[in-house]
Design a protein around this motif. Structure first.
Motif, short mmCIF file in Angstrom:
data_model
loop_
_atom_site.label_atom_id
_atom_site.label_comp_id
_atom_site.label_asym_id
_atom_site.label_seq_id
_atom_site.Cartn_x
_atom_site.Cartn_y
_atom_site.Cartn_z
N VAL B 422 1.34 -1.17 0.04
CA VAL B 422 0.12 -0.03 0.35
C VAL B 422 0.70 1.65 -0.26
CG1 VAL B 422 -2.05 1.36 1.41
CG2 VAL B 422 -1.45 -1.36 0.90
N LEU B 454 -5.61 5.57 -0.52
CA LEU B 454 -4.55 5.58 -0.62
C LEU B 454 -4.03 5.74 1.02
CD1 LEU B 454 -2.66 5.00 -3.99
CD2 LEU B 454 -3.47 3.01 -2.10
N ILE B 457 -6.59 4.61 4.04
CA ILE B 457 -5.95 3.09 4.18
C ILE B 457 -5.04 2.61 5.24
CG2 ILE B 457 -5.13 0.74 2.96
CD1 ILE B 457 -7.36 1.15 0.66
N SER B 458 -4.06 3.40 4.51
CA SER B 458 -3.34 3.30 5.53
C SER B 458 -2.79 4.15 6.60
CB SER B 458 -1.72 4.23 4.23
OG SER B 458 -2.16 5.22 4.57
N LEU B 467 -11.65 0.29 -2.25
CA LEU B 467 -10.74 -1.56 -3.16
C LEU B 467 -11.56 -1.29 -4.57
CD1 LEU B 467 -9.99 -4.50 -0.83
CD2 LEU B 467 -8.55 -2.37 -1.34
N LEU B 497 -3.11 -4.21 -5.98
CA LEU B 497 -3.85 -4.53 -5.57
C LEU B 497 -4.21 -6.10 -6.75
CD1 LEU B 497 -6.83 -2.20 -6.20
CD2 LEU B 497 -7.16 -3.46 -4.58
N GLU B 501 -3.83 -8.29 -3.08
CA GLU B 501 -4.97 -7.53 -2.54
C GLU B 501 -5.41 -7.81 -0.51
OE1 GLU B 501 -8.47 -8.60 -4.62
OE2 GLU B 501 -9.72 -8.31 -3.10
N TYR B 504 -3.55 -4.91 1.70
CA TYR B 504 -5.00 -4.01 1.35
C TYR B 504 -5.64 -4.24 2.07
CZ TYR B 504 -3.60 -1.43 -2.70
OH TYR B 504 -2.70 -0.03 -3.99
N LYS B 505 -5.59 -5.53 2.29
CA LYS B 505 -7.39 -6.41 3.24
C LYS B 505 -7.28 -5.92 4.95
CE LYS B 505 -10.85 -8.65 0.44
NZ LYS B 505 -10.51 -10.02 -0.58
N HIS B 507 -4.32 -4.31 6.15
CA HIS B 507 -5.34 -2.81 6.61
C HIS B 507 -6.54 -2.48 6.62
CE1 HIS B 507 -1.01 -2.40 4.42
NE2 HIS B 507 -1.25 -1.02 5.25
N CYS B 513 -0.50 -3.19 9.50
CA CYS B 513 0.37 -3.23 8.40
C CYS B 513 1.62 -3.93 8.83
CB CYS B 513 0.75 -1.81 8.08
SG CYS B 513 2.30 -1.53 6.53
#
Lengths: 118, 579
Positions: B422, B454, B457-458, B467, B497, B501, B504-505, B507, B513
């Motif tokens: 990410v 982004l 998300i982070s 997403l 992604l 993925e 990302y999930k 996060h 992280c």
């Protein structure tokens, strides 16, 4: 200067080939080398070779690709393999002058590549 | 017996073992009274990795891998004294690299035109002017199948043919040296190490299309490249290799240098043209392509530095020779700037079709600090990440595109478990948002929205719907943005992604992280049972967030902590936890 012709190109090439010396050191002087201090090494080598009258020509060249090992110098003297020394500081440069050129022995711990065996 | 040299290198980097082996070898040489004739040398790199102790005997050049102490006496008696190879230990290295573009880098003096001429410089253009028509040159280039090295991979011969076909009173040739991808410096090295080969390539292009004026467009951040190109152009002018009646023919060409002022978008050809014209570096829609309407409305060929550096060699050795190297659709070799979490970072050149694995592990020596390589990023902000599962993929235009990345201009960044995907996507997106010229809405607004998502998300505030939003905006940008910058800006998002993925999930759902990069999603604390109260974390914290003393132990104050991870790195007892 007069315009070159194709024959002149050949003449320059032959002239340059004639000038080739048996003993030389090439110092990589691109941004990567200079950032790592290669200019100082170049100046140092020019000075030392002159002082000791070693008959080795110090030349500059571009980046040989091994940026992780800069400053990188290539050394060819008669009767010795053609060697790339990396991470060369003044101390190592002095060793190369004294041992490799003077004593005809390779310097430990700084060789990154050998391109010819003799 | 002639003078022998024995090179030793532990390719597994085990210091104690190397020392013992070296001593054992030295003893053997002394026992056999060979000190005068043999020199034992420790070398720093032998170009082989993970093959145990390696020994190379010179001048015979026998190379032995996975050598054990028990083999020493045999090596000395057979290979050193008698000069015979020991077949069982022999290793035949195959050189993965092929230096075509970089043929002169590290060889010629970049500030001497004579040195370039000595290495067959300006021979190609001389031969062409003497006996080849432009059509013949195009034919040869077609056989070579050389494609543009700037990233898009358009066939060079076709670009030239199209430009040649347009009738005009003036045509131009431009060398694109506006290399802007983070971590990429192939063009810089060529311009700094071998400027004359690029000039010669430009001369050939100019002759073919009928241009009499050429421009180098080099970014101002490359002062040494500019200085060396400047000197090279002056030297070529002095020798009459530029100017009127070049090499006794009717061909004429003048070359000037233009500097880029630091805008990434100026690497895009239409924006570059605006910049050379002295205008703001805005791209414009194509068609018309520069081959029809380019610089000041005249037909123009724009070639990348690396493309041009290939050309003299192709003309000297023939198109057929060139097309024998590489894969079916990608011919020749490619220069990559190998950087990131890899042992030997540097500039490498390999034939097309070499696998990423060979590049990272056999040339680059593998990942650093014994950590597992997670992915390889290629193509900079326009490219994507290729996960470790696909590391056997060969490099080429199509092969990397299939994996959701691009070969691009040649940036190659190795990533390991410490890199958060990410965070990587965010880094490249921020770069593109900063560099977007703002002319078209998809890039200006889309990029910013992607970046916001982004960031969200982070920071651990992401929702699972984000997403889909990321994907939707990305697709819109790919379709609707005006130029290459905007069209490819979402690539890092889409490719991370696609392959990561899960990260990302993690996060979004777990608010974690996994790589420990996203500062909002983890904090540091000291595990009391493991802490030896040495005070290293206390002394190293840059913001005094660690308090306590050697008697009572230490504590980390979350309010003060900036999550830099310094305490985590310096602790020798794994007493600092990250989670």
């Amino acid at each position: 200067m007069k315009k070159l012709t194709k024959d002149d190109l050949q003449a320059i090439k032959q002239e340059e080939l004639k000038k080739e010396t048996a003993n030389w050191i090439k110092v990589g002087l691109s941004t990567c080398g200079i950032a790592a201090g290669a200019q100082d090494i170049y100046d140092f080598l020019v000075e030392e070779v002159k002082k000791r009258n070693l008959g080795v020509s110090i030349q500059r060249c571009g980046c040989a690709g091994m940026c992780y090992a800069e400053p990188l110098i290539e050394v060819k003297v008669e009767g010795m393999p053609k060697v790339f020394y990396g991470k060369v500081n003044k101390e190592t440069a002095m060793k190369i002058v004294e041992k490799h050129i003077g004593g005809k022995i390779l310097v430990n711990d700084h060789i990154y590549d050998i391109r010819s065996s003799q | 017996m002639q003078q022998k040299r024995i090179l030793i290198k532990d390719t597994d980097l085990k210091k104690d073992r190397t020392r013992d082996f070296y001593t054992a070898f030295l003893t053997e040489i002394q026992d056999k009274k060979l000190e005068e004739k043999v020199q034992l040398v420790r070398v720093s790199d032998i170009g082989i990795y993970g093959k145990g102790l390696t020994v190379r005997v010179l001048p015979e050049n026998f190379l032995y891998c996975d050598v054990e102490t028990g083999d020493i006496s045999r090596i000395v008696s057979e290979s050193v004294v008698e000069g015979r190879p020991i077949e069982a230990l022999l290793h035949k290295p195959d050189d993965k690299q092929l230096r075509l573009v970089l043929r002169n880098c590290g060889l010629v003096d970049p500030e001497s035109i004579d040195d370039y001429i000595k290495h067959d410089g300006y021979q190609a253009i001389a031969t062409i002017l003497e006996k080849m028509t432009p059509e013949k040159v195009i034919e040869e280039m077609k056989i070579s199948e050389l494609r543009g090295r700037g990233g898009a991979g358009f066939p060079t011969w076709l670009k030239w043919k199209l430009t040649r076909a347009v009738e005009a009173d003036q045509k131009y040739v431009i060398c694109n040296g506006d290399e802007g991808d983070p971590g990429a410096y192939m063009d810089r090295s060529v311009l700094e190490g071998d400027p004359h080969s690029v000039i010669e390539g430009m001369m050939i292009a100019a002759y073919v299309i009928g241009a009499t004026k050429g421009f180098f467009y080099i970014r101002a951040e490359y002062p040494l490249a500019i200085e060396r190109v400047n000197r090279a152009v002056t030297q070529a002018h002095e020798y009459g290799l530029l100017g009127e009646n070049i090499l006794g023919s009717s061909f004429k060409l003048d070359i000037e240098i233009r500097l880029g002022a630091g805008a990434f978008v100026c690497g895009e050809e239409t924006a570059l043209i605006s910049s050379v014209e002295g205008k703001r570096g805005y791209p414009r829609p194509r068609p018309p392509y520069p081959s029809v309407k380019g610089l000041w409305g005249k037909p123009t060929v724009i070639n990348n530095v690396e493309t041009l550096a290939n050309i003299p060699l192709i003309m000297l050795k023939g198109g057929k020779w060139f097309s024998s190297i590489g894969t079916e659709k990608s011919k020749g070799s490619k220069v990559f700037a190998l950087t990131g979490k890899v042992k030997n970072s540097g500039l490498i050149e390999v034939p097309m079709g070499t696998t990423l694995k060979e590049i990272v592990f056999e040339i680059g020596g593998g990942g650093i600090a014994g950590k597992k390589v997670k992915a390889v990023q290629t193509g900079g902000p326009s490219g994507g990440v290729i996960p470790e599962d696909f590391i056997n993929a060969p490099v080429g235009y199509e092969s990397l595109q299939k994996l959701g990345s691009i070969m691009g201009s040649g940036g190659m960044i190795v990533m390991n478990e410490d890199d958060c995907m990410v965070d990587i996507a965010k880094f490249y997106l921020r770069f593109c948002v900063d560099e977007s010229c703002g002319k078209c809405a998809p890039c200006r607004i889309g990029g910013t929205q992607l970046l916001h998502l982004l960031e969200k998300i982070s920071e651990g505030k992401g929702e699972i719907e984000d997403l889909d939003r990321l994907r939707r905006i990305s697709r819109a940008m790919q379709k609707a943005a005006l130029c290459g910058l905007g069209q490819t800006a979402p690539n890092p998002v889409l490719s991370t992604l696609r392959y990561f993925e899960d990260e990302y999930k993690a996060h979004i759902v777990e608010k974690k992280c996994p790589a420990g990069r996203c500062a909002g999603l983890f904090h540091f604390s000291i595990i009391e049972e493991k802490c030896k109260r040495c005070g290293l974390c206390f002394r190293n914290c840059p913001v005094q967030a660690v308090s306590g003393n050697r008697d009572q132990g230490y504590l980390i104050f979350e309010e003060k902590c900036i999550n830099c991870g310094r305490c985590f790195e310096v602790c020798k007892f794994e007493a600092v936890s990250r989670g």
